[in-house]
Design an enzyme around this catalytic site. Structure first.
Site, PDB file in Angstrom:
ATOM      1  N   ASP A   1       0.260  -4.343   7.007  1.00 19.61           N
ATOM      2  CA  ASP A   1      -0.705  -4.676   8.065  1.00 19.61           C
ATOM      3  C   ASP A   1      -0.068  -4.940   9.418  1.00 19.61           C
ATOM      4  OD1 ASP A   1      -2.657  -4.524   6.079  1.00 19.61           O
ATOM      5  OD2 ASP A   1      -2.478  -6.647   5.599  1.00 19.61           O
TER       6      ASP A   1
ATOM      7  N   LYS B   1       0.398  -0.169  11.614  1.00 18.65           N
ATOM      8  CA  LYS B   1       0.892   1.209  11.446  1.00 18.65           C
ATOM      9  C   LYS B   1      -0.173   2.238  11.842  1.00 18.65           C
ATOM     10  CE  LYS B   1       1.589   0.248   7.121  1.00 18.65           C
ATOM     11  NZ  LYS B   1       1.331  -1.206   7.136  1.00 18.65           N
TER      12      LYS B   1
ATOM     13  N   GLY C   1      -4.973  -0.291   4.149  1.00 19.61           N
ATOM     14  CA  GLY C   1      -6.103  -0.265   5.070  1.00 19.61           C
ATOM     15  C   GLY C   1      -5.514  -0.133   6.457  1.00 19.61           C
ATOM     16  N   HIS C   2      -5.656   1.037   7.058  1.00 22.77           N
ATOM     17  CA  HIS C   2      -5.043   1.301   8.361  1.00 22.77           C
ATOM     18  C   HIS C   2      -6.134   1.414   9.416  1.00 22.77           C
ATOM     19  CE1 HIS C   2      -1.170   3.082   6.341  1.00 22.77           C
ATOM     20  NE2 HIS C   2      -1.448   1.851   5.970  1.00 22.77           N
TER      21      HIS C   2
ATOM     22  N   GLN D   1       1.796   0.100   3.317  1.00 22.06           N
ATOM     23  CA  GLN D   1       2.339  -1.226   2.981  1.00 22.06           C
ATOM     24  C   GLN D   1       3.509  -1.564   3.920  1.00 22.06           C
ATOM     25  OE1 GLN D   1       1.608   0.996  -0.074  1.00 22.06           O
ATOM     26  NE2 GLN D   1      -0.335   0.055   0.438  1.00 22.06           N
TER      27      GLN D   1
HETATM   28  P1  GDP Z   1      -1.804  -1.369   9.109  1.00 21.00           P
HETATM   29  O1  GDP Z   1      -2.159  -1.553   7.675  1.00 21.00           O
HETATM   30  O2  GDP Z   1      -0.341  -1.550   9.371  1.00 21.00           O
HETATM   31  O3  GDP Z   1      -2.325  -0.085   9.691  1.00 21.00           O
HETATM   32  O4  GDP Z   1      -2.534  -2.559   9.885  1.00 21.00           O
HETATM   33  P2  GDP Z   1      -4.048  -3.070   9.689  1.00 21.00           P
HETATM   34  O5  GDP Z   1      -4.973  -2.095  10.318  1.00 21.00           O
HETATM   35  O6  GDP Z   1      -4.304  -3.440   8.277  1.00 21.00           O
HETATM   36  O7  GDP Z   1      -3.990  -4.447  10.477  1.00 21.00           O
HETATM   37  C1  GDP Z   1      -3.614  -4.508  11.800  1.00 21.00           C
HETATM   38  C2  GDP Z   1      -4.768  -5.169  12.595  1.00 21.00           C
HETATM   39  O8  GDP Z   1      -4.294  -5.516  13.864  1.00 21.00           O
HETATM   40  C3  GDP Z   1      -5.934  -4.234  12.822  1.00 21.00           C
HETATM   41  O9  GDP Z   1      -7.122  -4.973  12.865  1.00 21.00           O
HETATM   42  C4  GDP Z   1      -5.621  -3.638  14.203  1.00 21.00           C
HETATM   43  O10 GDP Z   1      -6.786  -3.191  14.881  1.00 21.00           O
HETATM   44  C5  GDP Z   1      -5.016  -4.828  14.885  1.00 21.00           C
HETATM   45  N1  GDP Z   1      -4.021  -4.545  15.926  1.00 21.00           N
HETATM   46  C6  GDP Z   1      -3.071  -3.579  15.968  1.00 21.00           C
HETATM   47  N2  GDP Z   1      -2.272  -3.742  17.036  1.00 21.00           N
HETATM   48  C7  GDP Z   1      -2.719  -4.853  17.683  1.00 21.00           C
HETATM   49  C8  GDP Z   1      -2.274  -5.572  18.846  1.00 21.00           C
HETATM   50  O11 GDP Z   1      -1.296  -5.224  19.518  1.00 21.00           O
HETATM   51  N3  GDP Z   1      -2.999  -6.687  19.190  1.00 21.00           N
HETATM   52  C9  GDP Z   1      -4.083  -7.104  18.482  1.00 21.00           C
HETATM   53  N4  GDP Z   1      -4.726  -8.206  18.893  1.00 21.00           N
HETATM   54  N5  GDP Z   1      -4.524  -6.452  17.396  1.00 21.00           N
HETATM   55  C10 GDP Z   1      -3.827  -5.350  16.990  1.00 21.00           C
HETATM   56  P1  IMO Z   2      -1.207  -1.578   4.417  1.00 22.74           P
HETATM   57  O1  IMO Z   2      -0.806  -0.127   4.252  1.00 22.74           O
HETATM   58  C1  IMO Z   2      -0.848  -5.707   3.042  1.00 22.74           C
HETATM   59  C2  IMO Z   2      -0.124  -6.311  -1.242  1.00 22.74           C
HETATM   60  C3  IMO Z   2      -1.255  -6.978  -1.996  1.00 22.74           C
HETATM   61  C4  IMO Z   2      -0.468  -7.696  -3.066  1.00 22.74           C
HETATM   62  C5  IMO Z   2       0.660  -6.707  -3.391  1.00 22.74           C
HETATM   63  C6  IMO Z   2       0.386  -5.843  -4.612  1.00 22.74           C
HETATM   64  O2  IMO Z   2      -2.580  -1.766   4.927  1.00 22.74           O
HETATM   65  O3  IMO Z   2      -0.162  -2.300   5.192  1.00 22.74           O
HETATM   66  P2  IMO Z   2      -1.233  -3.774  -5.050  1.00 22.74           P
HETATM   67  O4  IMO Z   2      -2.743  -3.677  -4.960  1.00 22.74           O
HETATM   68  O5  IMO Z   2      -0.522  -2.824  -4.163  1.00 22.74           O
HETATM   69  O6  IMO Z   2      -0.747  -3.741  -6.458  1.00 22.74           O
HETATM   70  O7  IMO Z   2      -0.917  -5.279  -4.519  1.00 22.74           O
HETATM   71  O8  IMO Z   2       0.792  -5.888  -2.245  1.00 22.74           O
HETATM   72  N1  IMO Z   2      -0.524  -5.095  -0.475  1.00 22.74           N
HETATM   73  C7  IMO Z   2      -0.701  -5.078   0.846  1.00 22.74           C
HETATM   74  N2  IMO Z   2      -0.628  -6.073   1.755  1.00 22.74           N
HETATM   75  N3  IMO Z   2      -1.089  -4.431   3.440  1.00 22.74           N
HETATM   76  C8  IMO Z   2      -1.121  -3.428   2.549  1.00 22.74           C
HETATM   77  O9  IMO Z   2      -1.216  -2.132   2.898  1.00 22.74           O
HETATM   78  C9  IMO Z   2      -0.959  -3.728   1.167  1.00 22.74           C
HETATM   79  N4  IMO Z   2      -0.968  -2.999   0.032  1.00 22.74           N
HETATM   80  C10 IMO Z   2      -0.674  -3.844  -0.961  1.00 22.74           C
HETATM   81  O10 IMO Z   2      -1.968  -7.867  -1.171  1.00 22.74           O
HETATM   82  O11 IMO Z   2       0.131  -8.852  -2.535  1.00 22.74           O
HETATM   83 MG    MG Z   3      -3.465  -2.684   6.487  1.00 24.85          MG
END
Ligand code: GDP
Ligand code: IMO
Ligand code: MG
Length: 425
Positions: A12, A15, A39-40, A224
Site C-alpha cells: 500500500d 504503487k 488493491g492498487h 504487496q
Molecule cells: P498500492 O497498493 O501500493 O497501490 O497503494 P494503495 O492504493 O493500496 O494505497 C495507497 C493510498 O494512498 C491510496 O488511497 C492512494 O490514492 C493514496 N495515495 C497515493 N499517493 C499519495 C500521496 O502522495 N498522498 C496522499 N495523501 N495519498 C496518496
Molecule cells: P498491495 O499490492 C498490504 C498482507 C495481508 C496479510 C498478509 C498475508 O495493495 O500493496 P494474504 O491475503 O496475502 O495471504 O495476506 O499480507 N497483504 C497486504 N498488505 N497491501 C497488500 O497489497 C497486501 N497483500 C497482502 O494484510 O497481513
Molecule cells: Mg494496496
C-alpha cells in the site's frame, strides 16, 4: 526503457499511482505476482479506480496489460474488473493478455484461507481471505492445481475438479468440520469464467519477449511490499509470493538484466495491515493522526492500517535485496502538522546496535528503534508542483532518509491524484 515498480514496505505504498504515472510512457504494463489480495488505487481528477488483479496501466486506453504466470487469478474478480472498466468506457479488448500458466483461485481456496485463519485464532496471520496462500500452496504441490490453460478444455477440467474437491472436502471435514463444497457448482462457475476469459489467455512470456525485441517499453508492476516477501519478509506474517523485486523474473519470464531501472515505492512513514512485527509502529495518538490524515484504511479489505514512523533500516534492507535504483516517496502531504518527525536509523537488539534488518519475526519483535528526530513542517503540500517549492524542512527530511538508504528519492507524492506527484530533476 523497461522499469519495475515495487513496494519497499508492507504494501500500500502507492504503487498504483506511480505505475499509472509511468504508464504514460510505457507500451505494456505487467502484473507478475500476488492476486486479489492487492488493491492498487489510481486517482485521476475526481475519478477513482481500485484495481486488484488488473495492472494499473489499464486505465490508460492504449497500454497493453499482461497478467503474468506468477499471478494467482481469481477469475470472478478479474471479470468484474474487465466489465467494470468497460462500463467506464475503458475497453480491454485486444490489449489484455493473461498467462496460460497463471494459477486459478477458486472458492475452495478462499474457504481454506478462512478455515486456517479461524483455526489459528489469536495467532492468525491476518490474511485478506482472498485464497492466496492456499492457491500458491496448490501450485507448489502440483497435484491439485488449476491453471488458466485448463479453461481451454472444460471437459478435462470437470474431471480434475471432481478429484480436487473430493480431496479438499475430506481435509475440510476432518480438520475444520466444514460443510462440503459442491464440485459441480465450482465447475459451473468455471464454465462461465472460461467463456469470458478464453479470448485473453495466451503465452505471455512469448508476447513479452516479442514486445521487447520490437523495442517496446515494458513496465513491471509489483504487488504487496518486499517486507511481505515469502522468503525475505517477516515470515510467517507475509504473503505467499516473492513480493520483493526478486519475484519479477519468475513471475513473468523476463530476466532482471532486461530491466533498466527498479523503482521502489515508499510512504513517508510506515504502515502495515494484518498481524506481525512492526518495530516503528505508533499505536498511539501519533499513529491515529497519520491514519486519519492519510486515510489509512485497506483498499481491499477496508481494515484500518497500523501506522508508524519511517523505518529506514527496513527500507535499506529491501533496497538491497531488490537491487532498487531509485525511490518514489508518497504521502509527504500526510506528515504536515507534526512539530517533530522521527526516522528509525538503527535497531538495538539485546543491547547491540545494528543497521541490518533481521527478517526473522521473533528477533524483529524484540528490537528497539533508535530514532533520528527531525523538525516537521506545517505547510499544506497538496498544491506544490515543483521540488523547489517544498519547504526546506521537507527537503531535509527526504535528504536524511537518502543518507541512510543510499539511493536517491526521485519522485515525491503530495496527494492521491495523478497530478500530485513531483519529479526531482
Ligand atoms: P498500492 O497498493 O501500493 O497501490 O497503494 P494503495 O492504493 O493500496 O494505497 C495507497 C493510498 O494512498 C491510496 O488511497 C492512494 O490514492 C493514496 N495515495 C497515493 N499517493 C499519495 C500521496 O502522495 N498522498 C496522499 N495523501 N495519498 C496518496
Ligand atoms: P498491495 O499490492 C498490504 C498482507 C495481508 C496479510 C498478509 C498475508 O495493495 O500493496 P494474504 O491475503 O496475502 O495471504 O495476506 O499480507 N497483504 C497486504 N498488505 N497491501 C497488500 O497489497 C497486501 N497483500 C497482502 O494484510 O497481513
Ligand atoms: Mg494496496
Amino acid at each position: 526503457m523497461n522499469c519495475c515498480v515495487v513496494g519497499l514496505q508492507w504494501g500500500d505504498e502507492g504503487k498504483g499511482k506511480v505505475v499509472d504515472i509511468l504508464a504514460e510512457n510505457s507500451d505494456v504494463v505487467v502484473r507478475y505476482s500476488g492476486g486479489a489480495n492487492a488493491g492498487h488505487t489510481v486517482v485521476i481528477g475526481e475519478e477513482k479506480f481500485a484495481l486488484h488483479i488488473m495492472p494499473s496501466g489499464a486505465v490508460r486506453k492504449k497500454t497493453c496489460c499482461v497478467i503474468g504466470n506468477g499471478v494467482v487469478v481469481d477469475p470472478g474478480i478479474l471479470i468484474d474488473e474487465i466489465e467494470g472498466l468497460d462500463k467506464r468506457n475503458i475497453s480491454l479488448d485486444d490489449r489484455l493478455f493473461i498467462s496460460e500458466n497463471a494459477h486459478v483461485v477458486l472458492d475452495y481456496h478462499k474457504a481454506e484461507d478462512q478455515h486456517r485463519e479461524n483455526a489459528l485464532g489469536k495467532n492468525k496471520i491476518g490474511t485478506t481471505i482472498r485464497g492466496i496462500g492456499p492457491c500458491y500452496a496448490d501450485k507448489i504441490g502440483r497435484s491439485f492445481a488449476v491453471r488458466m490453460a485448463d479453461f481451454r478444455n472444460v471437459d478435462s477440467l470437470k474431471e480434475k475438479l471432481k478429484k480436487i474437491v473430493d480431496y479438499k472436502n475430506k481435509v475440510f471435514a476432518a480438520l475444520y468440520k466444514a460443510e462440503p463444497i459442491d464440485a459441480n457448482n465450482i465447475f459451473k462457475q468455471c464454465v462461465v469464467f472460461a467463456e469470458k476469459l478464453k479470448p485473453y489467455i495466451t503465452n505471455t512470456t512469448k508476447y513479452l519477449h516479442e514486445s521487447i525485441d520490437a523495442g517496446k517499453s515494458i513496465l513491471f508492476e509489483g504487488a504487496q511490499g518486499a517486507l511481505l516477501d515469502i522468503d525475505h519478509g517477516t515470515f510467517p506474517f507475509v504473503t505467499s509470493s516473492n513480493a520483493s523485486a526478486l519475484g519479477m523474473s519468475p513471475g513473468c519470464g523476463v530476466p532482471a538484466r532486461l530491466v533498466d531501472k527498479f523503482i521502489g515505492v515508499v510512504k513517508a512513514y510506515s504502515t502495515r495491515v494484518g498481524a506481525g512485527p512492526f518495530p516503528s509502529e505508533q499505536d498511539n495518538e501519533i499513529g491515529q493522526t497519520i491514519r486519519e490524515k492519510g486515510n489509512e484504511y485497506g483498499t481491499t479489505t477496508g481494515r484500518p492500517r497500523r501506522c508508524g514512523w519511517f523505518d529506514a533500516i527496513a527500507v535499506k534492507y529491501t533496497v538491497a535485496i531488490g537491487g532498487v535504483n531509485e525511490i518514489a516517496m508518497m504521502h509527504l502531504d500526510t506528515l504536515a502538522g507534526f512539530d517533530e518527525l522521527k526516522i528509525c536509523k538503527a535497531y538495538r537488539i539485546n543491547g547491540t546496535e545494528t543497521t541490518f534488518f533481521p527478517s526473522d519475526a521473533v528477533e524483529l519483535s524484540s528490537v528497539e528503534c533508535i530514532y533520528e528526530t527531525m523538525p516537521g513542517w506545517h505547510e499544506d503540500l497538496s498544491g506544490v508542483t515543483s521540488y523547489d517549492q517544498l519547504p526546506q524542512t521537507t527537503k531535509n527530511y527526504i535528504a536524511a532518509i537518502e543518507n541512510i538508504v543510499k539511493i536517491p528519492v526521485t519522485m515525491v507524492g503530495v496527494g492521491p491524484k495523478r497530478s500530485q506527484a513531483i519529479c526531482k530533476s
